[in-house]
Design a protein around this motif. Sequence first.
Motif, PDB file in Angstrom:
ATOM      1  N   PHE A 273      -8.584 -16.140 -14.064  1.00  0.00           N
ATOM      2  CA  PHE A 273      -7.628 -15.537 -15.005  1.00  0.00           C
ATOM      3  C   PHE A 273      -8.366 -14.966 -16.211  1.00  0.00           C
ATOM      4  O   PHE A 273      -8.084 -13.844 -16.651  1.00  0.00           O
ATOM      5  CB  PHE A 273      -6.606 -16.577 -15.456  1.00  0.00           C
ATOM      6  CG  PHE A 273      -5.637 -16.057 -16.482  1.00  0.00           C
ATOM      7  CD1 PHE A 273      -4.599 -15.218 -16.104  1.00  0.00           C
ATOM      8  CD2 PHE A 273      -5.770 -16.388 -17.826  1.00  0.00           C
ATOM      9  CE1 PHE A 273      -3.706 -14.721 -17.054  1.00  0.00           C
ATOM     10  CE2 PHE A 273      -4.879 -15.901 -18.772  1.00  0.00           C
ATOM     11  CZ  PHE A 273      -3.845 -15.058 -18.383  1.00  0.00           C
ATOM     12  N   ARG A 274      -9.333 -15.710 -16.731  1.00  0.00           N
ATOM     13  CA  ARG A 274     -10.083 -15.224 -17.893  1.00  0.00           C
ATOM     14  C   ARG A 274     -10.878 -13.969 -17.524  1.00  0.00           C
ATOM     15  O   ARG A 274     -10.964 -13.023 -18.312  1.00  0.00           O
ATOM     16  CB  ARG A 274     -11.022 -16.322 -18.390  1.00  0.00           C
ATOM     17  CG  ARG A 274     -11.833 -15.944 -19.624  1.00  0.00           C
ATOM     18  CD  ARG A 274     -12.204 -17.191 -20.413  1.00  0.00           C
ATOM     19  NE  ARG A 274     -11.049 -17.731 -21.133  1.00  0.00           N
ATOM     20  CZ  ARG A 274     -10.952 -18.991 -21.551  1.00  0.00           C
ATOM     21  NH1 ARG A 274     -11.935 -19.843 -21.307  1.00  0.00           N
ATOM     22  NH2 ARG A 274      -9.883 -19.390 -22.212  1.00  0.00           N
ATOM     23  N   ALA A 275     -11.414 -13.939 -16.297  1.00  0.00           N
ATOM     24  CA  ALA A 275     -12.148 -12.751 -15.842  1.00  0.00           C
ATOM     25  C   ALA A 275     -11.218 -11.542 -15.747  1.00  0.00           C
ATOM     26  O   ALA A 275     -11.587 -10.423 -16.130  1.00  0.00           O
ATOM     27  CB  ALA A 275     -12.807 -13.022 -14.496  1.00  0.00           C
ATOM     28  N   ASP A 276     -10.006 -11.768 -15.250  1.00  0.00           N
ATOM     29  CA  ASP A 276      -9.036 -10.675 -15.152  1.00  0.00           C
ATOM     30  C   ASP A 276      -8.703 -10.118 -16.525  1.00  0.00           C
ATOM     31  O   ASP A 276      -8.644  -8.901 -16.729  1.00  0.00           O
ATOM     32  CB  ASP A 276      -7.746 -11.170 -14.485  1.00  0.00           C
ATOM     33  CG  ASP A 276      -7.897 -11.360 -12.985  1.00  0.00           C
ATOM     34  OD1 ASP A 276      -8.818 -10.767 -12.404  1.00  0.00           O
ATOM     35  OD2 ASP A 276      -7.088 -12.103 -12.399  1.00  0.00           O
ATOM     36  N   MET A 277      -8.467 -11.002 -17.484  1.00  0.00           N
ATOM     37  CA  MET A 277      -8.085 -10.556 -18.820  1.00  0.00           C
ATOM     38  C   MET A 277      -9.243  -9.834 -19.521  1.00  0.00           C
ATOM     39  O   MET A 277      -9.041  -8.836 -20.207  1.00  0.00           O
ATOM     40  CB  MET A 277      -7.613 -11.739 -19.666  1.00  0.00           C
ATOM     41  CG  MET A 277      -6.352 -12.420 -19.150  1.00  0.00           C
ATOM     42  SD  MET A 277      -4.941 -11.305 -18.942  1.00  0.00           S
ATOM     43  CE  MET A 277      -5.017 -11.014 -17.159  1.00  0.00           C
ATOM     44  N   THR A 278     -10.453 -10.336 -19.324  1.00  0.00           N
ATOM     45  CA  THR A 278     -11.621  -9.682 -19.912  1.00  0.00           C
ATOM     46  C   THR A 278     -11.771  -8.273 -19.357  1.00  0.00           C
ATOM     47  O   THR A 278     -12.104  -7.330 -20.091  1.00  0.00           O
ATOM     48  CB  THR A 278     -12.888 -10.502 -19.620  1.00  0.00           C
ATOM     49  OG1 THR A 278     -12.754 -11.808 -20.207  1.00  0.00           O
ATOM     50  CG2 THR A 278     -14.117  -9.821 -20.197  1.00  0.00           C
ATOM     51  N   ALA A 279     -11.493  -8.110 -18.058  1.00  0.00           N
ATOM     52  CA  ALA A 279     -11.645  -6.815 -17.403  1.00  0.00           C
ATOM     53  C   ALA A 279     -10.701  -5.762 -17.971  1.00  0.00           C
ATOM     54  O   ALA A 279     -11.006  -4.564 -17.939  1.00  0.00           O
ATOM     55  CB  ALA A 279     -11.424  -6.948 -15.899  1.00  0.00           C
ATOM     56  N   VAL A 280      -9.554  -6.175 -18.498  1.00  0.00           N
ATOM     57  CA  VAL A 280      -8.596  -5.221 -19.055  1.00  0.00           C
ATOM     58  C   VAL A 280      -8.532  -5.290 -20.577  1.00  0.00           C
ATOM     59  O   VAL A 280      -7.619  -4.768 -21.204  1.00  0.00           O
ATOM     60  CB  VAL A 280      -7.183  -5.440 -18.453  1.00  0.00           C
ATOM     61  CG1 VAL A 280      -7.181  -5.130 -16.976  1.00  0.00           C
ATOM     62  CG2 VAL A 280      -6.679  -6.859 -18.717  1.00  0.00           C
ATOM     63  N   GLY A 281      -9.526  -5.948 -21.175  1.00  0.00           N
ATOM     64  CA  GLY A 281      -9.619  -5.984 -22.621  1.00  0.00           C
ATOM     65  C   GLY A 281      -8.577  -6.832 -23.302  1.00  0.00           C
ATOM     66  O   GLY A 281      -8.188  -6.556 -24.446  1.00  0.00           O
TER      67      GLY A 281
END
Length: 252
Positions: free
Chosen positions: A92-100
């Motif tokens: 989840f954290r990786a997903d959020m980082t990917a979209v700023g």
Amino acid sequence: MPEQPPYLRVADELRQRVKEHMWEPGDRLPSRAQIGKECGVGENVVRRAQELLISQGVLEGRAGSGTYVAEPRPRVRVVRSSAREQPTGSPFRADMTAVGRQSDWESRTDAKVPAPADIATRLGVDEGELCVRTTYEFLADGRPVQLSTSWEPYDLTAGTLIVLPEGGPHAGAGVVNRMAEIGITVSHAVEQPEPRLATAEEASLLGIQKAALVTHIERTYYSDTGRPVETADIVLPAALCEIVYEVPIGRQ
């Protein structure tokens, strides 16, 4: 082809008016009687059309006030893939980082909760057998975008440092990494997504309209011996989340 149901035709008309900026975010829609007269349908048909658009995040209903064009909320891209399991951090954290987006989550764990019948079946245990239940509320930029309720057999992790998924030295490491700490290799997960309407509690937690459309994912992790080690119910609002599945391709 069969004729389109009247409420879907009206929903398309209202959606088009929003798209063409005839109504802007925050604008109050005309009465159902007026819309019905313009579209040649009854008020009940307009109500069904508006309920559909509310569930999709196009409109919003305000108690005692009427129906309004919803303020747009960018959809969050959520990737479901075995490749997202990282040695550190969370998918989840990786997903959020990917979209700023800034990511966070809140959780509550209850140990020694008797397994309901459906959860017991999914975990391959007897009904009433003790489990560790953890509920999650995942946040993007401080706003809720995903709910999850996780169940693990208590006898699997009792007496170890990973018995509490969000406590101890391996807090927040995820099922795969936590299980590895006690010598259990998670080999695969099975996910079954299906659309449904949000419950009143889910709508309240996610900040969406009652009966809005959500995607419910039933996920179960299995060890390399075939034993279920965790099962979860994941709920994502359709209007706020774009779900993408990545399928790894094996090569000889």
